[in-house]
Motif scaffolding. Structure first.
Motif, PDB file in Angstrom:
ATOM      1  N   THR A  24       0.869  -1.167   0.000  1.00  0.00           N
ATOM      2  CA  THR A  24       0.000   0.000   0.000  1.00  0.00           C
ATOM      3  C   THR A  24       0.907   1.218   0.000  1.00  0.00           C
ATOM      4  O   THR A  24       1.844   1.300   0.788  1.00  0.00           O
ATOM      5  N   LEU A  25       0.644   2.159  -0.896  1.00  0.00           N
ATOM      6  CA  LEU A  25       1.572   3.275  -1.102  1.00  0.00           C
ATOM      7  C   LEU A  25       0.927   4.608  -0.738  1.00  0.00           C
ATOM      8  O   LEU A  25      -0.298   4.732  -0.743  1.00  0.00           O
ATOM      9  N   PRO A  26       1.743   5.621  -0.454  1.00  0.00           N
ATOM     10  CA  PRO A  26       1.197   6.960  -0.204  1.00  0.00           C
ATOM     11  C   PRO A  26       0.856   7.660  -1.513  1.00  0.00           C
ATOM     12  O   PRO A  26       1.307   8.770  -1.785  1.00  0.00           O
ATOM     13  N   ILE A  27       0.046   6.991  -2.330  1.00  0.00           N
ATOM     14  CA  ILE A  27      -0.269   7.487  -3.677  1.00  0.00           C
ATOM     15  C   ILE A  27      -1.766   7.331  -3.928  1.00  0.00           C
ATOM     16  O   ILE A  27      -2.349   6.305  -3.599  1.00  0.00           O
ATOM     17  N   GLU A  28      -2.367   8.341  -4.514  1.00  0.00           N
ATOM     18  CA  GLU A  28      -3.727   8.211  -5.040  1.00  0.00           C
ATOM     19  C   GLU A  28      -3.706   8.571  -6.508  1.00  0.00           C
ATOM     20  O   GLU A  28      -2.992   9.487  -6.918  1.00  0.00           O
ATOM     21  N   MET A  30       1.453  11.921  -1.445  1.00  0.00           N
ATOM     22  CA  MET A  30       0.812  12.609  -0.327  1.00  0.00           C
ATOM     23  C   MET A  30       1.493  13.922   0.064  1.00  0.00           C
ATOM     24  O   MET A  30       0.939  14.699   0.832  1.00  0.00           O
ATOM     25  N   PHE A  74       7.460   9.311   4.589  1.00  0.00           N
ATOM     26  CA  PHE A  74       6.148   9.566   5.182  1.00  0.00           C
ATOM     27  C   PHE A  74       6.099   9.003   6.593  1.00  0.00           C
ATOM     28  O   PHE A  74       5.388   9.492   7.449  1.00  0.00           O
ATOM     29  N   ASN A  75       6.888   7.960   6.819  1.00  0.00           N
ATOM     30  CA  ASN A  75       6.965   7.352   8.141  1.00  0.00           C
ATOM     31  C   ASN A  75       7.883   8.152   9.062  1.00  0.00           C
ATOM     32  O   ASN A  75       7.606   8.333  10.253  1.00  0.00           O
ATOM     33  N   LEU A  79       9.062  14.892   5.012  1.00  0.00           N
ATOM     34  CA  LEU A  79       8.297  15.195   3.812  1.00  0.00           C
ATOM     35  C   LEU A  79       8.953  16.324   3.017  1.00  0.00           C
ATOM     36  O   LEU A  79       9.648  17.164   3.574  1.00  0.00           O
ATOM     37  N   THR A  85      -1.476  16.281   3.018  1.00  0.00           N
ATOM     38  CA  THR A  85      -1.738  14.976   2.434  1.00  0.00           C
ATOM     39  C   THR A  85      -2.800  15.021   1.347  1.00  0.00           C
ATOM     40  O   THR A  85      -3.120  14.011   0.758  1.00  0.00           O
ATOM     41  N   LYS A  86      -3.379  16.190   1.119  1.00  0.00           N
ATOM     42  CA  LYS A  86      -4.448  16.237   0.126  1.00  0.00           C
ATOM     43  C   LYS A  86      -3.964  17.038  -1.079  1.00  0.00           C
ATOM     44  O   LYS A  86      -4.444  18.125  -1.353  1.00  0.00           O
TER      45      LYS A  86
END
Lengths: 418, 89
Positions: free
Chosen positions: A251-255, A344, A400-401, A405, A413-414
């Motif tokens: 699962t990635l920090p990507i949309e 993100m 991200f962890n 950033l 994050t949006k």
């Protein structure tokens, strides 16, 4: 490989241009490769090219589910710039600017790089202060930046709205004179042709359906054209990153989001620079054919559809007309959409993964085209040496962890909210 | 143009709505020791599937209620909408 020059052009004119070599071959996949790059877009092609050129790794395949030049490398608005404030972004992009300047010679392919300058318009004193700060940061990193006042902007783009009583008056702007545009298709074709000539197999119409991972190490890729073994695999699939990640249980920090662009009918030359609106999200340049090339906001919801909806286009063009009123007189020639891997924090990821031999290149948001050469160069280094280069050290997956950033736009994050 | 069925107001155009992202993400419980990884998952990691996606929308230019929408991310087809507090099987 046949070298392109004025002499080869004249020679081929005598045979009615019927005897040109194919630019790249159409090979059947071999059983095994040293490196497989998934995704034959600009970044994937550039990665394969630099693997061969800089690291002498030529037993490489590029696997592309569609065709070369059919994805985002052929769908963008061709803007090239390095006007970033944060060090990680600025140094990475400026390294890329150097590669852009040499690209046509390097690839023996005219990519029509045109350093026509980009102007980011400012519409308030606060925005002028912010641009002054960004410009100074850029100059500290060796990038050219010029702060323009209202009169200086008016001299360069007199067709912008400088009338009284406008909602967003132009206070000035920040200009990066060395920024510009290039012919996006030529970038893909140039990299493909050179990579192919050095032994890279470009395999089109070949969709990845799964991965073979044994004891935490990648051993191969399953595709619609059979299983292929590989020592190393690089993912360069932009908007399709999450689909492949799901096959890998990652699962990635990507949309994945949808972005539209459009061009107007061609008109005589009137706009010398790339210009961005400062009170919204709109950017505009004029192509060599005379079309106004325009883009702006994401459609704003998760999408894999590659086609957009009219409300967003209307919103974006309303901003365009606020900036350049003459645009309202032009007919729209084409609109299209592409799918973006929105990270993100708005910055990309070029890194190793927890699976040995699997490398990740994603999160380019809507700024992937300008990064094509630098992304390919650093990703090739990361794959070949099995460690990140200092230029992409900041683009780590675990930032991200750890909280490191690179929040260039301050959108949190949006990044799909504009 | 998307037409979204607001469970409070009926079918309205997408212009009246603002998008709120993945509705399946759960905030970690209050007053409970949780690891950095759990926060990471909640704040940053998203599945972003191709196909059915349950997501939040805000009827910002209408009744101002948050709603949940089940939509296909490759065709934009909307299957069903729910009130924000509705339990979904």
């Amino acid at each position: 490989m046949q070298k392109y020059s004025v002499f080869s052009l004249i020679k081929n004119a005598f045979s009615d241009h019927q005897n040109w070599e194919v630019a790249w071959k159409d090979p059947t996949p071999k059983k095994e490769y040293d490196v497989i790059i998934i995704g034959g877009g600009g970044h994937g092609l550039a990665t394969a090219y630099y693997l061969a050129k800089e690291h002498n790794i030529t037993n490489v395949a590029i696997i592309e589910k569609g065709w070369i030049g059919g994805g985002n490398v052929g769908r963008n608005t061709t803007i090239i710039r390095s006007n970033y404030m944060h060090d990680d972004n600025a140094l990475f992009s400026e390294f890329g600017m150097d590669l852009w300047r040499k690209m046509s010679q390097d690839l023996n392919y005219n990519v029509m790089f045109s350093p026509r300058g980009i102007i980011n318009l400012a519409h308030s004193d606060a925005q002028m202060n912010a641009y002054s700060r960004r410009g100074n940061s850029m100059r500290l990193n060796g990038i050219d930046a010029v702060l323009l006042n209202r009169e200086e902007v008016q001299k360069r783009i007199p067709m912008a709205d400088f009338s009284d009583n406008v909602r967003f008056p132009i206070f000035g702007g920040l200009m990066q004179p060395s920024a510009g545009t290039a012919r996006h298709d030529a970038v893909a074709w140039g990299y493909a042709r050179q990579a192919d000539s050095m032994g890279v197999d470009i395999i089109q119409n070949c969709e990845v359906t799964g991965f073979d991972v044994t004891n935490g190490k990648i051993v191969g890729v399953r595709t619609s054209r059979g299983d292929i073994k590989a020592k190393k695999v690089g993912l360069c699939v932009a908007g399709s990153t999450n689909i492949l990640a799901e096959m890998l249980n990652m699962t990635l920090p990507i949309e994945t989001h949808l972005l539209q662009a459009c061009v107007s009918e061609p008109v005589k030359p009137l706009l010398d620079h790339v210009v961005t609106f400062g009170a919204g999200h709109f950017y505009c340049s004029q192509s060599d054919k005379g079309e106004m090339v325009m883009g702006g906001d994401l459609d704003g919801y998760n999408s894999y559809s590659q086609r957009g909806n009219l409300p967003t286009l209307q919103h974006v063009l309303t901003e365009g007309i606020a900036m350049f009123p003459f645009l309202s007189k032009l007919k729209m020639l084409r609109t299209w959409g592409g799918i973006m891997d929105m990270s993100m924090d708005g910055s990309p990821i070029i890194d190793k993964t927890h699976i040995d031999g699997l490398y990740l290149n994603c999160g380019w948001c809507y700024g992937g085209f300008k990064a094509t050469p630098a992304s390919g160069w650093t990703f090739a280094h990361t794959i070949a040496q099995d460690r990140v280069h200092e230029l992409n050290a900041g683009y780590s997956l675990n930032r991200f962890n750890t909280g490191d950033l690179i929040d260039e736009k301050g959108l949190g994050t949006k990044t799909w909210i504009s | 143009m998307l037409y979204i069925f607001c469970p409070h107001c009926g079918s309205r155009s997408q212009n009246e709505f603002a998008y709120g992202g993945d509705a399946t993400v759960k905030r970690p419980e209050l007053n409970k020791e949780i690891s950095d990884q759990e926060w990471d998952n909640f704040v940053y990691l998203r599945k972003s599937p191709r196909g059915k996606h349950l997501e939040l929308w805000h009827h910002i230019s209408g009744c101002r209620q948050w709603i949940k929408v089940e939509r296909d991310t490759s065709t934009h087809e909307i299957f069903k909408t729910y009130k924000a507090n509705e339990l979904i099987e």
